[in-house]
Design a protein around this motif. Structure first.
Motif, PDB file in Angstrom:
ATOM      1  N   SER A 116      28.597 -25.994  46.340  1.00  0.00           N
ATOM      2  CA  SER A 116      27.158 -25.709  46.380  1.00  0.00           C
ATOM      3  C   SER A 116      26.647 -25.373  44.992  1.00  0.00           C
ATOM      4  CB  SER A 116      26.857 -24.567  47.351  1.00  0.00           C
ATOM      5  OG  SER A 116      27.349 -23.326  46.865  1.00  0.00           O
ATOM      6  N   TRP A 117      25.339 -25.610  44.829  1.00  0.00           N
ATOM      7  CA  TRP A 117      24.670 -25.406  43.546  1.00  0.00           C
ATOM      8  C   TRP A 117      23.293 -24.806  43.796  1.00  0.00           C
ATOM      9  CZ3 TRP A 117      27.311 -29.545  45.254  1.00  0.00           C
ATOM     10  CH2 TRP A 117      28.409 -30.018  44.509  1.00  0.00           C
ATOM     11  N   ILE A 118      22.926 -23.830  42.981  1.00  0.00           N
ATOM     12  CA  ILE A 118      21.592 -23.222  43.020  1.00  0.00           C
ATOM     13  C   ILE A 118      21.073 -23.163  41.588  1.00  0.00           C
ATOM     14  CG2 ILE A 118      20.231 -21.162  43.555  1.00  0.00           C
ATOM     15  CD1 ILE A 118      22.356 -20.431  45.642  1.00  0.00           C
ATOM     16  N   TRP A 119      19.921 -23.765  41.356  1.00  0.00           N
ATOM     17  CA  TRP A 119      19.288 -23.729  40.029  1.00  0.00           C
ATOM     18  C   TRP A 119      17.994 -22.946  40.150  1.00  0.00           C
ATOM     19  CZ3 TRP A 119      19.759 -23.871  35.076  1.00  0.00           C
ATOM     20  CH2 TRP A 119      18.695 -24.175  34.236  1.00  0.00           C
ATOM     21  N   GLN A 120      17.870 -21.885  39.351  1.00  0.00           N
ATOM     22  CA  GLN A 120      16.662 -21.058  39.320  1.00  0.00           C
ATOM     23  C   GLN A 120      15.884 -21.385  38.046  1.00  0.00           C
ATOM     24  OE1 GLN A 120      18.101 -17.021  39.634  1.00  0.00           O
ATOM     25  NE2 GLN A 120      18.541 -17.195  41.824  1.00  0.00           N
ATOM     26  N   PRO A 121      14.870 -22.265  38.137  1.00  0.00           N
ATOM     27  CA  PRO A 121      14.183 -22.723  36.928  1.00  0.00           C
ATOM     28  C   PRO A 121      13.530 -21.612  36.109  1.00  0.00           C
ATOM     29  CG  PRO A 121      13.700 -24.168  38.770  1.00  0.00           C
ATOM     30  CD  PRO A 121      14.409 -22.986  39.340  1.00  0.00           C
ATOM     31  N   ALA A 122      12.970 -20.602  36.758  1.00  0.00           N
ATOM     32  CA  ALA A 122      12.229 -19.575  36.027  1.00  0.00           C
ATOM     33  C   ALA A 122      13.101 -18.826  35.036  1.00  0.00           C
ATOM     34  CB  ALA A 122      11.582 -18.598  37.008  1.00  0.00           C
ATOM     35  N   THR A 123      14.383 -18.684  35.353  1.00  0.00           N
ATOM     36  CA  THR A 123      15.297 -17.964  34.458  1.00  0.00           C
ATOM     37  C   THR A 123      16.355 -18.877  33.861  1.00  0.00           C
ATOM     38  OG1 THR A 123      16.698 -17.365  36.343  1.00  0.00           O
ATOM     39  CG2 THR A 123      14.987 -15.794  35.711  1.00  0.00           C
ATOM     40  N   ALA A 124      16.284 -20.174  34.169  1.00  0.00           N
ATOM     41  CA  ALA A 124      17.272 -21.149  33.699  1.00  0.00           C
ATOM     42  C   ALA A 124      18.691 -20.685  34.026  1.00  0.00           C
ATOM     43  CB  ALA A 124      17.114 -21.411  32.206  1.00  0.00           C
ATOM     44  N   THR A 125      18.873 -20.237  35.263  1.00  0.00           N
ATOM     45  CA  THR A 125      20.160 -19.718  35.710  1.00  0.00           C
ATOM     46  C   THR A 125      20.765 -20.669  36.735  1.00  0.00           C
ATOM     47  OG1 THR A 125      19.402 -17.447  35.378  1.00  0.00           O
ATOM     48  CG2 THR A 125      21.368 -17.766  36.745  1.00  0.00           C
ATOM     49  N   ALA A 126      22.025 -21.009  36.525  1.00  0.00           N
ATOM     50  CA  ALA A 126      22.734 -21.906  37.442  1.00  0.00           C
ATOM     51  C   ALA A 126      23.838 -21.151  38.158  1.00  0.00           C
ATOM     52  CB  ALA A 126      23.322 -23.079  36.674  1.00  0.00           C
ATOM     53  N   TYR A 127      23.833 -21.246  39.485  1.00  0.00           N
ATOM     54  CA  TYR A 127      24.916 -20.713  40.308  1.00  0.00           C
ATOM     55  C   TYR A 127      25.635 -21.894  40.935  1.00  0.00           C
ATOM     56  CZ  TYR A 127      22.683 -16.101  40.036  1.00  0.00           C
ATOM     57  OH  TYR A 127      22.144 -14.919  39.592  1.00  0.00           O
ATOM     58  N   ARG A 128      26.954 -21.765  41.067  1.00  0.00           N
ATOM     59  CA  ARG A 128      27.708 -22.824  41.734  1.00  0.00           C
ATOM     60  C   ARG A 128      28.933 -22.208  42.397  1.00  0.00           C
ATOM     61  NH1 ARG A 128      29.610 -22.914  36.481  1.00  0.00           N
ATOM     62  NH2 ARG A 128      31.843 -23.336  36.212  1.00  0.00           N
ATOM     63  N   ALA A 129      29.413 -22.878  43.413  1.00  0.00           N
ATOM     64  CA  ALA A 129      30.607 -22.404  44.118  1.00  0.00           C
ATOM     65  C   ALA A 129      31.369 -23.610  44.636  1.00  0.00           C
ATOM     66  CB  ALA A 129      30.221 -21.483  45.273  1.00  0.00           C
ATOM     67  N   GLU A 130      32.679 -23.467  44.702  1.00  0.00           N
ATOM     68  CA  GLU A 130      33.537 -24.508  45.248  1.00  0.00           C
ATOM     69  C   GLU A 130      34.547 -23.843  46.160  1.00  0.00           C
ATOM     70  OE1 GLU A 130      36.168 -28.357  43.758  1.00  0.00           O
ATOM     71  OE2 GLU A 130      35.367 -26.927  42.286  1.00  0.00           O
ATOM     72  N   LEU A 131      34.701 -24.394  47.352  1.00  0.00           N
ATOM     73  CA  LEU A 131      35.571 -23.793  48.350  1.00  0.00           C
ATOM     74  C   LEU A 131      36.984 -23.601  47.794  1.00  0.00           C
ATOM     75  CD1 LEU A 131      35.758 -22.853  51.327  1.00  0.00           C
ATOM     76  CD2 LEU A 131      36.503 -25.182  51.889  1.00  0.00           C
ATOM     77  N   GLY A 132      37.439 -22.353  47.798  1.00  0.00           N
ATOM     78  CA  GLY A 132      38.775 -22.034  47.317  1.00  0.00           C
ATOM     79  C   GLY A 132      38.904 -21.897  45.821  1.00  0.00           C
ATOM     80  N   ALA A 133      37.801 -22.151  45.087  1.00  0.00           N
ATOM     81  CA  ALA A 133      37.871 -22.126  43.621  1.00  0.00           C
ATOM     82  C   ALA A 133      36.963 -21.092  42.989  1.00  0.00           C
ATOM     83  CB  ALA A 133      37.553 -23.510  43.055  1.00  0.00           C
ATOM     84  N   GLY A 134      36.160 -20.372  43.785  1.00  0.00           N
ATOM     85  CA  GLY A 134      35.364 -19.286  43.234  1.00  0.00           C
ATOM     86  C   GLY A 134      33.882 -19.573  43.119  1.00  0.00           C
ATOM     87  N   ALA A 135      33.166 -18.543  42.682  1.00  0.00           N
ATOM     88  CA  ALA A 135      31.710 -18.579  42.511  1.00  0.00           C
ATOM     89  C   ALA A 135      31.380 -18.246  41.064  1.00  0.00           C
ATOM     90  CB  ALA A 135      31.044 -17.574  43.448  1.00  0.00           C
ATOM     91  N   TRP A 136      30.322 -18.880  40.569  1.00  0.00           N
ATOM     92  CA  TRP A 136      29.999 -18.749  39.147  1.00  0.00           C
ATOM     93  C   TRP A 136      28.494 -18.621  38.931  1.00  0.00           C
ATOM     94  CZ3 TRP A 136      34.205 -19.026  35.727  1.00  0.00           C
ATOM     95  CH2 TRP A 136      35.411 -19.421  36.323  1.00  0.00           C
TER      96      TRP A 136
END
Length: 265
Positions: A116-136
């Motif tokens: 999964s991926w979440i992009w927050q344009p107002a703060t230029a912040t990217a979140y991502r996660a991969e099953l079994g590999a963690g969240a970032w």
């Protein structure tokens, strides 16, 4: 993982951000009672869909496409893999000129969110996660610290808009046992990261549209949190009109405590 993040940021830069606080007359429409859609939603979804198919040619279940043809959501159950897309999560905020909105995508295989991926344009912040590999968050790996063990010190969100009157009254009354409960920020792509980052300890959602919850639920669980139905079953994305009720929390103990307080157990 990096290319999908780039696709979301590119689409936002091309057609979403230029319209923030600059929507023209006729560029905001009501797609259902109390729900709006903008030209930015539709154009961003078209861009994201095309580029995701170039990356991995599987069905794309987009929020706006499903609004026009609900049968498209069946792919979540009938296809071995699908992309889920929310081109502008928090459209009401976007229309009102509030910066709490996001662009989101998930990859679902055999009914389970695997990336999964979440992009927050107002703060230029990217979140991502991969099953079994963690969240970032960007290049920082995220781990949710345990929440306080005392219900009176927990902070959370109660999403009451779609609750029936009986549930609404009971949950509102029981929520007084927590330290602080708010109505939320009107965007799952903002709220789930808020739990991961420690700004809230729990959220109770009622309506659970898949494009809203698949991205954040994986982000949270990969960071050590819990996203589960009220009977304890782990969240899995379902077509609209499926099961209601989803409790997300900082950790398993907080999930159990929050559920017990809200349900009056």
């Amino acid at each position: 993982m990096d290319r999908v993040a780039e696709i979301l940021a590119e689409a936002a830069a091309e057609v979403v951000e230029p319209r923030f606080r600059a929507l023209a007359t006729g560029e905001v429409l009501e797609k259902a009672p109390g729900e709006v859609v903008t030209i930015a939603d539709r154009e961003a979804e078209a861009i994201i869909e095309r580029r995701l198919r170039e990356l991995l040619p599987i069905p794309v279940v987009g929020e706006e496409a499903v609004a026009a043809d609900p049968s498209l959501a069946r792919a979540l159950h009938s296809e071995p893999a699908v992309w889920l897309v929310d081109p502008v999560d928090g459209t009401s905020n976007f229309v009102a000129g509030r910066p709490e909105y996001a662009v989101m995508c998930s990859l679902v295989r055999t009914g389970q969110t695997v990336a999964s991926w979440i992009w927050q344009p107002a703060t230029a912040t990217a979140y991502r996660a991969e099953l079994g590999a963690g969240a970032w968050r960007d290049d920082v790996r995220l781990t949710r610290a345990p929440a306080p063990a005392d219900a009176g010190k927990l902070t959370g969100i109660l999403k009451s808009r779609f609750l029936d009157p009986d549930h609404h009254r009971r949950l509102e009354a029981n929520s007084s046992a927590f330290g602080e409960v708010s109505p939320g920020r009107s965007a799952a792509g903002i709220e789930y990261p808020d739990v991961v980052e420690g700004r809230f300890d729990f959220i109770l959602y009622w309506r659970t549209l898949p494009w809203d919850h698949a991205p954040g639920s994986l982000l949270l669980t990969e960071a050590g949190g819990v996203a589960a139905r009220l009977d304890g079953r782990p969240y899995r994305p379902e077509a609209p009109g499926g099961e209601d009720g989803l409790l997300v929390a900082a950790d398993p103990a907080t999930w159990e405590l929050t559920r017990a307080v809200l349900m009056g157990d």
